[in-house]
Motif scaffolding. Structure first.
Motif, mmCIF file in Angstrom:
data_model
loop_
_atom_site.group_PDB
_atom_site.id
_atom_site.type_symbol
_atom_site.label_atom_id
_atom_site.label_comp_id
_atom_site.label_asym_id
_atom_site.label_seq_id
_atom_site.Cartn_x
_atom_site.Cartn_y
_atom_site.Cartn_z
ATOM 1 N N GLU A 1 0.883 -1.150 0.076
ATOM 2 C CA GLU A 1 -0.052 -0.190 0.045
ATOM 3 C C GLU A 1 0.733 1.205 0.028
ATOM 4 N N HIS A 2 0.571 2.209 -0.697
ATOM 5 C CA HIS A 2 1.022 3.553 -0.766
ATOM 6 C C HIS A 2 -0.034 4.660 -0.899
ATOM 7 N N ASP A 3 0.001 5.661 -0.208
ATOM 8 C CA ASP A 3 -1.217 6.455 -0.300
ATOM 9 C C ASP A 3 -1.288 7.242 -1.591
ATOM 10 N N ASP A 4 -0.009 7.449 -2.251
ATOM 11 C CA ASP A 4 -0.371 8.294 -3.565
ATOM 12 C C ASP A 4 0.042 7.550 -4.764
ATOM 13 N N PHE A 5 0.056 6.166 -4.658
ATOM 14 C CA PHE A 5 0.029 5.046 -5.681
ATOM 15 C C PHE A 5 -1.058 4.405 -5.737
ATOM 16 N N MET A 6 -2.105 5.066 -6.946
ATOM 17 C CA MET A 6 -3.109 4.314 -7.025
ATOM 18 C C MET A 6 -3.654 4.169 -8.510
ATOM 19 N N ARG A 7 -4.437 3.248 -8.671
ATOM 20 C CA ARG A 7 -5.224 2.601 -9.789
ATOM 21 C C ARG A 7 -5.862 3.912 -10.428
ATOM 22 N N GLY A 8 -5.380 4.199 -11.734
ATOM 23 C CA GLY A 8 -6.026 5.124 -12.735
ATOM 24 C C GLY A 8 -5.175 6.286 -12.492
ATOM 25 N N PHE A 9 -4.176 6.378 -11.775
ATOM 26 C CA PHE A 9 -3.269 7.545 -11.620
ATOM 27 C C PHE A 9 -2.678 8.047 -12.766
ATOM 28 N N VAL A 10 -1.945 7.099 -13.598
ATOM 29 C CA VAL A 10 -1.208 7.551 -14.715
ATOM 30 C C VAL A 10 -2.018 7.851 -15.777
ATOM 31 N N THR A 11 -3.438 7.117 -15.859
ATOM 32 C CA THR A 11 -4.527 7.369 -16.962
ATOM 33 C C THR A 11 -4.914 9.002 -16.631
ATOM 34 N N LYS A 12 -5.057 9.356 -15.518
ATOM 35 C CA LYS A 12 -5.928 10.607 -14.912
ATOM 36 C C LYS A 12 -4.561 11.764 -15.424
ATOM 37 N N LYS A 13 -3.280 11.365 -15.056
ATOM 38 C CA LYS A 13 -2.145 12.099 -15.399
ATOM 39 C C LYS A 13 -2.019 12.335 -16.973
ATOM 40 N N LYS A 14 -2.294 11.435 -17.685
ATOM 41 C CA LYS A 14 -2.102 11.475 -19.324
ATOM 42 C C LYS A 14 -3.056 12.512 -19.464
ATOM 43 N N LYS A 15 -4.352 12.146 -19.239
ATOM 44 C CA LYS A 15 -5.620 12.992 -19.667
ATOM 45 C C LYS A 15 -5.251 14.301 -19.188
ATOM 46 N N MET A 16 -4.762 14.863 -18.260
ATOM 47 C CA MET A 16 -4.392 16.114 -17.890
ATOM 48 C C MET A 16 -3.225 16.796 -18.646
ATOM 49 N N VAL A 17 -2.352 15.974 -19.034
ATOM 50 C CA VAL A 17 -1.251 16.383 -19.971
ATOM 51 C C VAL A 17 -1.816 16.767 -21.204
ATOM 52 N N LYS A 18 -2.685 15.824 -21.763
ATOM 53 C CA LYS A 18 -3.193 15.948 -23.113
ATOM 54 C C LYS A 18 -4.121 17.218 -23.145
ATOM 55 N N ALA A 19 -5.008 17.540 -22.049
ATOM 56 C CA ALA A 19 -5.762 18.546 -22.022
ATOM 57 C C ALA A 19 -5.004 19.938 -22.030
ATOM 58 N N PHE A 20 -3.918 20.032 -21.132
ATOM 59 C CA PHE A 20 -3.067 20.960 -21.097
ATOM 60 C C PHE A 20 -2.256 21.320 -22.462
ATOM 61 N N SER A 21 -1.740 20.232 -23.086
ATOM 62 C CA SER A 21 -1.238 20.302 -24.299
ATOM 63 C C SER A 21 -2.284 20.936 -25.380
ATOM 64 N N ASP A 22 -3.509 20.279 -25.396
ATOM 65 C CA ASP A 22 -4.490 21.082 -26.392
ATOM 66 C C ASP A 22 -4.510 22.594 -26.185
ATOM 67 N N ARG A 23 -4.615 23.017 -24.732
ATOM 68 C CA ARG A 23 -4.788 24.452 -24.535
ATOM 69 C C ARG A 23 -3.638 25.278 -24.915
#
Length: 143
Positions: free
Chosen positions: A88-110
């Motif tokens: 267990e790790h408080d900051d290591f979680m399922r979906g984290f990388v997917t969310k990060k990629k979506k955030m980077v893509k949205a930022f890149s689009d902007r």
């Protein structure tokens, strides 16, 4: 002391890819009880099929190194059953990388949209500037 995840850490990224890979679910997978826990179901297969075959030595070459690396990166371990471990790790979680990629893509689009707006403004500015030069040139000819 728990270390916060570094977004550039190869250890976390490589571990995430392995845990998140559905083809390795018989060996290692996300826990169904919590999004920030993963379970090692088969320690022998983890060593044989994943640790020994993974590129580099980021995760470790044997179970002792693997568990030591997990602990040094802030993971807590819980003995689950014979041959099974839970980490267990408080900051290591399922979906984290997917969310990060979506955030980077949205930022890149902007950023791309903003760049296009700047280029359009610069083109209008250059056109206006050259039309002013032509107007000034025409006025000088009249005088």
């Amino acid at each position: 002391m728990i270390r916060k995840l570094s977004t550039t850490s190869s250890f976390y990224f490589q571990l995430y890819q392995i845990v998140d890979d559905p083809s390795s679910d018989q060996i290692i997978s996300w826990s169904k009880s919590s999004p920030n826990i993963f379970v090692v179901w088969d320690l022998k297969k983890l060593r044989r099929d994943i640790l020994l075959k993974s590129p580099g030595v980021l995760l470790g070459r044997n179970l002792t190194e693997f568990i030591a690396n997990l602990r040094s990166h802030g993971f807590r371990s819980v003995l689950k059953g014979f041959g099974e471990l839970e980490f267990e790790h408080d900051d290591f979680m399922r979906g984290f990388v997917t969310k990060k990629k979506k955030m980077v893509k949205a930022f890149s689009d902007r950023v791309e949209k903003f760049d296009a707006q700047i280029k359009a403004i610069m083109c209008r500015f250059k056109a206006k500037k050259s039309s002013l030069k032509v107007d000034n040139f025409d006025q000088n000819l009249i005088i």
